[in-house]
Design an enzyme around this catalytic site. Structure first.
Site, PDB file in Angstrom:
ATOM      1  N   ALA A  66      -6.199 -24.842  28.320  1.00  0.00           N
ATOM      2  CA  ALA A  66      -4.777 -25.148  28.156  1.00  0.00           C
ATOM      3  C   ALA A  66      -4.686 -26.471  27.410  1.00  0.00           C
ATOM      4  CB  ALA A  66      -4.122 -25.271  29.525  1.00  0.00           C
ATOM      5  N   GLY A 111      -8.543 -22.564  30.562  1.00  0.00           N
ATOM      6  CA  GLY A 111      -7.667 -21.444  30.227  1.00  0.00           C
ATOM      7  C   GLY A 111      -8.281 -20.486  29.214  1.00  0.00           C
ATOM      8  N   GLU A 114     -10.398 -18.245  31.193  1.00  0.00           N
ATOM      9  CA  GLU A 114      -9.499 -17.370  31.962  1.00  0.00           C
ATOM     10  C   GLU A 114      -8.913 -16.270  31.072  1.00  0.00           C
ATOM     11  OE1 GLU A 114      -7.424 -21.050  33.517  1.00  0.00           O
ATOM     12  OE2 GLU A 114      -7.455 -19.830  35.326  1.00  0.00           O
ATOM     13  N   GLU A 134     -11.570 -27.618  34.942  1.00  0.00           N
ATOM     14  CA  GLU A 134     -10.296 -28.174  35.430  1.00  0.00           C
ATOM     15  C   GLU A 134     -10.489 -29.292  36.458  1.00  0.00           C
ATOM     16  OE1 GLU A 134     -10.774 -24.963  34.774  1.00  0.00           O
ATOM     17  OE2 GLU A 134      -8.946 -24.048  33.978  1.00  0.00           O
TER      18      GLU A 134
HETATM   19  C1  HXC Z   1      -5.771 -30.210  23.752  1.00  0.00           C
HETATM   20  C2  HXC Z   1      -7.865 -30.285  22.827  1.00  0.00           C
HETATM   21  C3  HXC Z   1      -8.397 -29.522  23.883  1.00  0.00           C
HETATM   22  C4  HXC Z   1      -7.491 -29.099  24.913  1.00  0.00           C
HETATM   23  C5  HXC Z   1      -9.996 -29.992  22.543  1.00  0.00           C
HETATM   24  N1  HXC Z   1      -8.894 -30.555  22.028  1.00  0.00           N
HETATM   25  N2  HXC Z   1      -9.717 -29.359  23.675  1.00  0.00           N
HETATM   26  N3  HXC Z   1      -6.567 -30.624  22.759  1.00  0.00           N
HETATM   27  N4  HXC Z   1      -6.202 -29.470  24.793  1.00  0.00           N
HETATM   28  N5  HXC Z   1      -7.881 -28.335  25.937  1.00  0.00           N
HETATM   29  C6  HXC Z   1      -8.766 -31.329  20.784  1.00  0.00           C
HETATM   30  C7  HXC Z   1      -9.380 -32.721  20.939  1.00  0.00           C
HETATM   31  O1  HXC Z   1      -8.461 -33.599  21.546  1.00  0.00           O
HETATM   32  C8  HXC Z   1      -9.665 -33.076  19.496  1.00  0.00           C
HETATM   33  O2  HXC Z   1      -8.454 -33.464  18.875  1.00  0.00           O
HETATM   34  C9  HXC Z   1     -10.063 -31.737  18.891  1.00  0.00           C
HETATM   35  O3  HXC Z   1      -9.535 -30.720  19.762  1.00  0.00           O
HETATM   36  C10 HXC Z   1     -11.577 -31.547  18.830  1.00  0.00           C
HETATM   37  O4  HXC Z   1     -12.106 -31.766  20.114  1.00  0.00           O
HETATM   38  P1  HXC Z   1     -13.286 -32.812  20.401  1.00  0.00           P
HETATM   39  O5  HXC Z   1     -13.234 -33.153  21.851  1.00  0.00           O
HETATM   40  O6  HXC Z   1     -13.269 -33.932  19.428  1.00  0.00           O
HETATM   41  O7  HXC Z   1     -14.557 -31.892  20.077  1.00  0.00           O
HETATM   42  P2  HXC Z   1     -16.003 -31.960  20.742  1.00  0.00           P
HETATM   43  O8  HXC Z   1     -16.439 -33.404  20.905  1.00  0.00           O
HETATM   44  O9  HXC Z   1     -16.871 -31.043  19.946  1.00  0.00           O
HETATM   45  O10 HXC Z   1     -15.832 -31.386  22.223  1.00  0.00           O
HETATM   46  C11 HXC Z   1     -15.421 -30.031  22.390  1.00  0.00           C
HETATM   47  C12 HXC Z   1     -15.007 -29.785  23.876  1.00  0.00           C
HETATM   48  C13 HXC Z   1     -13.973 -30.868  24.273  1.00  0.00           C
HETATM   49  C14 HXC Z   1     -16.238 -29.891  24.763  1.00  0.00           C
HETATM   50  C15 HXC Z   1     -14.449 -28.390  23.963  1.00  0.00           C
HETATM   51  O11 HXC Z   1     -12.917 -30.895  23.304  1.00  0.00           O
HETATM   52  C16 HXC Z   1     -13.363 -30.647  25.617  1.00  0.00           C
HETATM   53  O12 HXC Z   1     -13.977 -30.955  26.649  1.00  0.00           O
HETATM   54  N6  HXC Z   1     -12.118 -30.163  25.635  1.00  0.00           N
HETATM   55  C17 HXC Z   1     -11.363 -30.020  26.861  1.00  0.00           C
HETATM   56  C18 HXC Z   1     -11.863 -28.860  27.654  1.00  0.00           C
HETATM   57  C19 HXC Z   1     -11.110 -28.702  28.948  1.00  0.00           C
HETATM   58  O13 HXC Z   1     -11.121 -29.618  29.801  1.00  0.00           O
HETATM   59  N7  HXC Z   1     -10.435 -27.564  29.123  1.00  0.00           N
HETATM   60  C20 HXC Z   1      -9.638 -27.319  30.336  1.00  0.00           C
HETATM   61  C21 HXC Z   1      -8.221 -27.728  30.130  1.00  0.00           C
HETATM   62  S1  HXC Z   1      -7.289 -27.463  31.581  1.00  0.00           S
HETATM   63  P3  HXC Z   1      -8.377 -34.752  17.913  1.00  0.00           P
HETATM   64  O14 HXC Z   1      -6.921 -34.841  17.559  1.00  0.00           O
HETATM   65  O15 HXC Z   1      -8.895 -35.909  18.702  1.00  0.00           O
HETATM   66  O16 HXC Z   1      -9.270 -34.367  16.750  1.00  0.00           O
HETATM   67  C22 HXC Z   1      -6.970 -25.823  31.580  1.00  0.00           C
HETATM   68  C23 HXC Z   1      -6.077 -25.347  32.687  1.00  0.00           C
HETATM   69  C24 HXC Z   1      -5.713 -23.906  32.546  1.00  0.00           C
HETATM   70  O17 HXC Z   1      -7.417 -25.089  30.744  1.00  0.00           O
HETATM   71  C25 HXC Z   1      -4.660 -23.511  33.569  1.00  0.00           C
HETATM   72  C26 HXC Z   1      -3.287 -23.988  33.282  1.00  0.00           C
HETATM   73  C27 HXC Z   1      -2.251 -23.436  34.195  1.00  0.00           C
END
Ligand code: HXC
Length: 260
Positions: A66, A111, A114, A134
């Site tokens: 998400a 997400g 999921e 998460e």
């Molecule tokens: C918003 C995101 C994002 C996310 C990545 N980006 N994941 N933006 N939401 N979930 C953006 C980063 O901010 C960055 O933007 C660009 O994408 C590239 O990501 P990087 O982190 O620079 O890439 P990298 O170093 O290769 O790492 C990749 C990654 C990491 C390991 C996937 O991005 C990461 O850990 N992302 C978050 C994963 C996560 O926690 N997902 C769960 C979310 S909660 P900029 O502008 O800086 O270039 C969820 C809840 C679901 O999903 C249920 C809801 C009801």
């Protein structure tokens, strides 16, 4: 229809949906969820569609979760509404009359994992990475992940993955039963297309009936599931495909099934 966050392609009854926010690793924001929800509604009514492939734009991510920039501004009320919108969209995937294959080309986190779990099965690239991170954000999965992952790989393994936020590679995800097939990145879409074509060569009514019975059956006891199965088996004979399929076998020829 015009899509801001999706690419929609249809060829020979096979639809490819590409989640298209590559700069944010295809993160699911409210807009994208609403668009996908609308597209799923349209697909349900499109008789020509036989299989749907769902993938992510770019070579890095299927969906990295998400959109955290939206989550960061939520309160309890808006978070529940957001979770409900995602859950409702993902539940539509199981209700579609045609199979939906998740073609996981990279990160499938939170997400994104999921969403892949909500599809009928998953093909993954060797580069794919799965996980439910998460807890690292002080959250829990909210798009059905606690439920679908536990049903798919067992409660204990699901809890380990959720509690530790551990990321696993595609091969490990296949061993756990999360992924059906792991394919080199360059051949992933081609392999998924081949499977889609094979499914599209079957009778559409029998594919739909099999899908609904499997999905509904895992929610009920065996006796009720078998009841649904035999009712659906009977329904197969309402389509000319049953006569065509069995007749073709006896006449030693290839069956030609209806197109919709
Ligand atoms: C918003 C995101 C994002 C996310 C990545 N980006 N994941 N933006 N939401 N979930 C953006 C980063 O901010 C960055 O933007 C660009 O994408 C590239 O990501 P990087 O982190 O620079 O890439 P990298 O170093 O290769 O790492 C990749 C990654 C990491 C390991 C996937 O991005 C990461 O850990 N992302 C978050 C994963 C996560 O926690 N997902 C769960 C979310 S909660 P900029 O502008 O800086 O270039 C969820 C809840 C679901 O999903 C249920 C809801 C009801």
């Amino acid at each position: 229809m015009e899509w801001k966050n999706l690419i929609y392609e249809k060829d020979a009854g096979i639809v490819r949906i590409t989640l298209n926010r590559p700069k944010a690793l295809n993160a699911l924001n409210a807009d994208l969820i609403a668009e996908l929800d609308g597209l799923l509604d349209a697909l349900e009514k499109d008789r020509e569609v036989r299989v749907v492939l769902l993938t992510g734009a770019g070579d890095k991510a299927f969906v990295a979760g998400a959109d955290i920039s939206e989550l960061a501004h939520m309160d309890s009320f808006s978070a529940r509404i957001f979770a409900e919108a995602g859950q409702s969209m993902m539940a539509k995937i199981a209700r579609l009359p045609m199979p939906v294959i998740a073609v996981v080309n990279g990160f499938a986190l939170g997400g994104g994992c999921e969403l892949a779990l909500a599809c009928d099965f998953i093909y993954a690239s060797e580069k794919a990475v799965f996980g439910l991170p998460e807890e690292t954000l002080g959250l829990i999965p909210g798009f059905g992940g606690t439920q679908r992952l536990a049903r798919k790989i067992g409660a204990a393994m699901a809890m380990e993955l959720i509690f530790t936020a551990k990321r696993i590679k595609a091969e490990e995800a296949m061993v756990l039963g999360l992924v059906n097939r792991v394919v080199p990145a360059d051949h992933l879409m081609e392999e998924a297309q081949k499977t889609a074509l094979s499914i599209a060569s079957m009778g559409p009514a029998a594919i739909s009936l099999a899908k609904v019975v499997v999905h509904k059956g895992i929610e009920v006891d065996l006796v009720s599931g078998c009841y649904m199965e035999r009712e659906a088996f009977g329904l197969c004979f309402a389509s000319p495909d049953a006569g065509e399929g069995t007749g073709a076998f006896l006449e030693k020829r290839k069956a030609v099934f209806s197109k919709s």
